[in-house]
Design a protein around this motif. Sequence first.
Motif, PDB file in Angstrom:
ATOM      1  N   PHE A  52       1.090  -1.199  -0.105  1.00  0.00           N
ATOM      2  CA  PHE A  52       0.221   0.017  -0.129  1.00  0.00           C
ATOM      3  C   PHE A  52       0.826   1.095  -0.215  1.00  0.00           C
ATOM      4  O   PHE A  52       1.210   1.641   0.837  1.00  0.00           O
ATOM      5  N   PHE A  53       0.786   2.140  -1.252  1.00  0.00           N
ATOM      6  CA  PHE A  53       0.977   2.967  -1.745  1.00  0.00           C
ATOM      7  C   PHE A  53       0.827   4.726  -0.996  1.00  0.00           C
ATOM      8  O   PHE A  53       1.030   5.439  -1.090  1.00  0.00           O
ATOM      9  N   GLU A  54      -0.263   3.966  -0.387  1.00  0.00           N
ATOM     10  CA  GLU A  54      -1.356   4.556   0.470  1.00  0.00           C
ATOM     11  C   GLU A  54      -1.600   4.566   1.226  1.00  0.00           C
ATOM     12  O   GLU A  54      -2.110   3.516   1.651  1.00  0.00           O
ATOM     13  N   ASN A  55      -1.855   5.623   2.243  1.00  0.00           N
ATOM     14  CA  ASN A  55      -2.378   5.386   4.114  1.00  0.00           C
ATOM     15  C   ASN A  55      -4.083   4.423   3.489  1.00  0.00           C
ATOM     16  O   ASN A  55      -4.959   4.608   2.161  1.00  0.00           O
ATOM     17  N   SER A  56      -4.451   3.363   4.550  1.00  0.00           N
ATOM     18  CA  SER A  56      -5.471   2.469   4.386  1.00  0.00           C
ATOM     19  C   SER A  56      -6.035   1.730   5.316  1.00  0.00           C
ATOM     20  O   SER A  56      -4.634   0.957   5.800  1.00  0.00           O
ATOM     21  N   THR A  57      -7.177   2.007   6.493  1.00  0.00           N
ATOM     22  CA  THR A  57      -7.123   1.319   7.335  1.00  0.00           C
ATOM     23  C   THR A  57      -7.608   0.251   7.186  1.00  0.00           C
ATOM     24  O   THR A  57      -7.491  -1.753   6.683  1.00  0.00           O
ATOM     25  N   ARG A  58      -9.381   0.279   6.093  1.00  0.00           N
ATOM     26  CA  ARG A  58     -10.040  -0.438   5.999  1.00  0.00           C
ATOM     27  C   ARG A  58     -10.214  -1.710   4.490  1.00  0.00           C
ATOM     28  O   ARG A  58     -10.162  -2.816   5.225  1.00  0.00           O
ATOM     29  N   THR A  59      -8.917  -1.072   3.437  1.00  0.00           N
ATOM     30  CA  THR A  59      -9.248  -1.647   2.188  1.00  0.00           C
ATOM     31  C   THR A  59      -8.168  -3.252   2.641  1.00  0.00           C
ATOM     32  O   THR A  59      -8.033  -3.998   2.899  1.00  0.00           O
ATOM     33  N   GLN A  60      -6.898  -2.776   3.281  1.00  0.00           N
ATOM     34  CA  GLN A  60      -6.145  -3.567   3.899  1.00  0.00           C
ATOM     35  C   GLN A  60      -6.400  -4.177   4.399  1.00  0.00           C
ATOM     36  O   GLN A  60      -6.015  -6.254   4.574  1.00  0.00           O
ATOM     37  N   SER A  61      -7.074  -4.320   5.277  1.00  0.00           N
ATOM     38  CA  SER A  61      -7.852  -5.060   6.729  1.00  0.00           C
ATOM     39  C   SER A  61      -8.851  -6.206   6.087  1.00  0.00           C
ATOM     40  O   SER A  61      -8.717  -7.091   6.162  1.00  0.00           O
ATOM     41  N   SER A  62      -9.120  -5.334   4.514  1.00  0.00           N
ATOM     42  CA  SER A  62     -10.571  -6.363   3.953  1.00  0.00           C
ATOM     43  C   SER A  62      -9.359  -7.303   3.394  1.00  0.00           C
ATOM     44  O   SER A  62      -9.697  -8.504   3.270  1.00  0.00           O
ATOM     45  N   PHE A  63      -8.428  -7.036   2.604  1.00  0.00           N
ATOM     46  CA  PHE A  63      -7.508  -8.155   1.815  1.00  0.00           C
ATOM     47  C   PHE A  63      -6.921  -9.104   2.965  1.00  0.00           C
ATOM     48  O   PHE A  63      -6.470 -10.330   2.189  1.00  0.00           O
ATOM     49  N   GLU A  64      -6.402  -8.504   3.939  1.00  0.00           N
ATOM     50  CA  GLU A  64      -5.637  -9.696   4.730  1.00  0.00           C
ATOM     51  C   GLU A  64      -6.512 -10.317   5.157  1.00  0.00           C
ATOM     52  O   GLU A  64      -5.654 -11.566   5.164  1.00  0.00           O
TER      53      GLU A  64
END
Lengths: 319, 421
Positions: A52-64
């Motif tokens: 993630f080259f940009e901040n993200s909480t929701r999308t990143q945790s969803s993918f994780e």
Amino acid sequence: MAFRQKHLLGIEPLHPDEITAVLDVAERYVDLNRQSEKHADALRGLTQINMFFENSTRTQSSFELAGKRLGADVMNMSMQASSIKKGETLIDTALTLNAMHPDLLVVRHPHSGAVDLLSQKVNCAVLNAGDGKHEHPTQALLDALTIRRAKGRLHRLNIAICGDVTHSRVARSNLILLGKMENRVRLVGPPTLVPQQFREFGCEIYDDMAEGLKDVDVVMMLRLQKERMDGGFIPSEREYFYRYGLDAEKLAHAKPDAIVMHPGPMNRGVEIDGTIADDINRSVIQEQVEMGVAVRMAAMDLLARNLRASREADKGVMV
Amino acid sequence: MTIFTNARLIDPEAMTDEIGWLRVEGPMIAERGTGKPPMGESIDCGGLCLAPGIVDLGVKVSEPGERHKESFASAGRAAAAGGVTTMITRPDTMNAIDSPEVLEFVQRRAASDAVVKVKHMSALTKGREGREMVEIGFMRDAGAVAFTDCDHVVADTKVLQRALTYAKSTGALVIGHPQEPGLSNGAAATSGKFAALRGLPAVSPMAERMGLDRDLALIEMTNVSYHFDQITTARALPALERAKQNGFDVTAGVSIHHLTLNELDVGNYRTFFKVKPPLRSEDDRLAMVEAVASGLIDVISSMHTPQDEESKRLPFEEAASGAVALETLLPAAMRLYHAGQLTLPELFRAMALNPAKRLGLASGRLVEGAPADLVLFDPDAPFVMDRFTLKSKSKNTPFDGAKMQGKVKGTWVDGMRVFEG
């Protein structure tokens, strides 16, 4: 028709049948995610890297979460803190990661087309988790699944996408997907935030919420993306809320059973009134988050099947 | 003495295209005719085209500062292979060519390394920063043929007005880039449905007309000799036409890319198609072709801009602008000829005669007494462009892999052969 893609870079390259294929697989994962035993093994043995080259909480945790539930080894890389700061180019970063033999790369980048560029340099499946103002395909797919479950179909619906369309990759992916599935899409917002060129793609464009929401089945609100704006697009947030924020009065112009969506994170009191967002009879915002995990599981499952099939086909072939 | 026999002579002045012969005596064209050629050492052209060598207005040679991208030697070889006999180089180097000392440096480098003729342009303001004008008088005396800040628009109108007023008193030609800098700030594409779909920061084509309108008003105030480097949008043409009709000393150019490519060619974020100004719509492209045919647009140039691989292997927004074109100018122009949109004399009027005339050079003509700067080419010969065959140090051409027609068979500068194809 089966899902034939090597990467998920956008909605644009997808055939309508491929969209349906993803949604159908996702339905099964919705059921799985609601059980107490949530594990499946579709990605067992595979390595998933989230870049993630940009901040993200929701999308990143969803993918994780999606990757972990399917049995993949998941690694998160926060690229802002890493070598990019030391001057490494995107392609070098990609090649470095590629040498670690990942199977799935989930990438978010602040520039349009960057994920596409990266996908040309690696030999694993790449999922676009948002590139600049271009596309955010898994968001459009999860929105589609939410609509299909709430409305019972994903065609011949009137859908209004409202707010900051100019800076929104969510809007682009959604309007392509909804168009492919034969819905009528309207864009509603101040003309400074709605690119008028989208009229040429068959969208209707409104700068008045009452007209724009008249008799629609779905109201999709967008976040005002202040971080992407380079100057004044609107005079003030309070005027924006007064003219374009979704409240009960404006929602009354839509069909009585219209659903309200928002990709999150919400700016309450800017683009959406808090009571609408929390109204469980109208708002499907929480359901969107739930569908997000299922759709990402489905997308990675399908890409992994194609990846395994192509590796199988390459076996014994001199390359 | 050399006699070119059985040549298809392209004369952009007389606008003729006929089989004949041409006698070169030393560095000059001595005689020309049809029918039986005189006796002597001859080159049989086999019915191929013989035209005045291209005078390319606006070539970037990356000296000083970025010699790894292009040197005078490599640019000279590329020019010779492309039928370009005079390069008019841009001052947008690092550092800018903005003092007689830097000008002397590039003149020395060009004279020792380049196989074709090179004339240099100077920056209009120091460091191309748009604040103080350069020593226009000294630079002219030292041989600068024109003054331009290239794609850096002088945003401060008062600075520009003073520079133009001063330039007028020295008789200098000023070259401007018509663009409203506030509107085009940060743009990587032309606004339209393509840019909207791709999510690229875009500029309205109207920004070009706004820049043009401002500069035309200043031309009216100062009566300076002025050339617009690139007009690329249909909406800018009526104002240009009016200014010409009103008798102002104004001319305009266009790059070969804006005549042969459009915004859709960018496709999947292909950075070799990122140029400045960005590629336009097909309607705009066709309007530019028509404007060249009618003579409203005077000059076609390559806008040769070498960029190394690293500056192009980036996300589209971050990638550098520009394309190399010295060697592809002629074959790309042949697309317009084969499409029946421009005749060969019309093309060489825009690529050789007009730029030479505008800069007061004697070349660009195919008549007795003109310098023997010549290009012999086969307008039909087909080939597939492979960017790694280019003689430029940088290989950033948008025509990589493209099917093209038109091969240079020979290039002569002052009667000396500098390229054999």
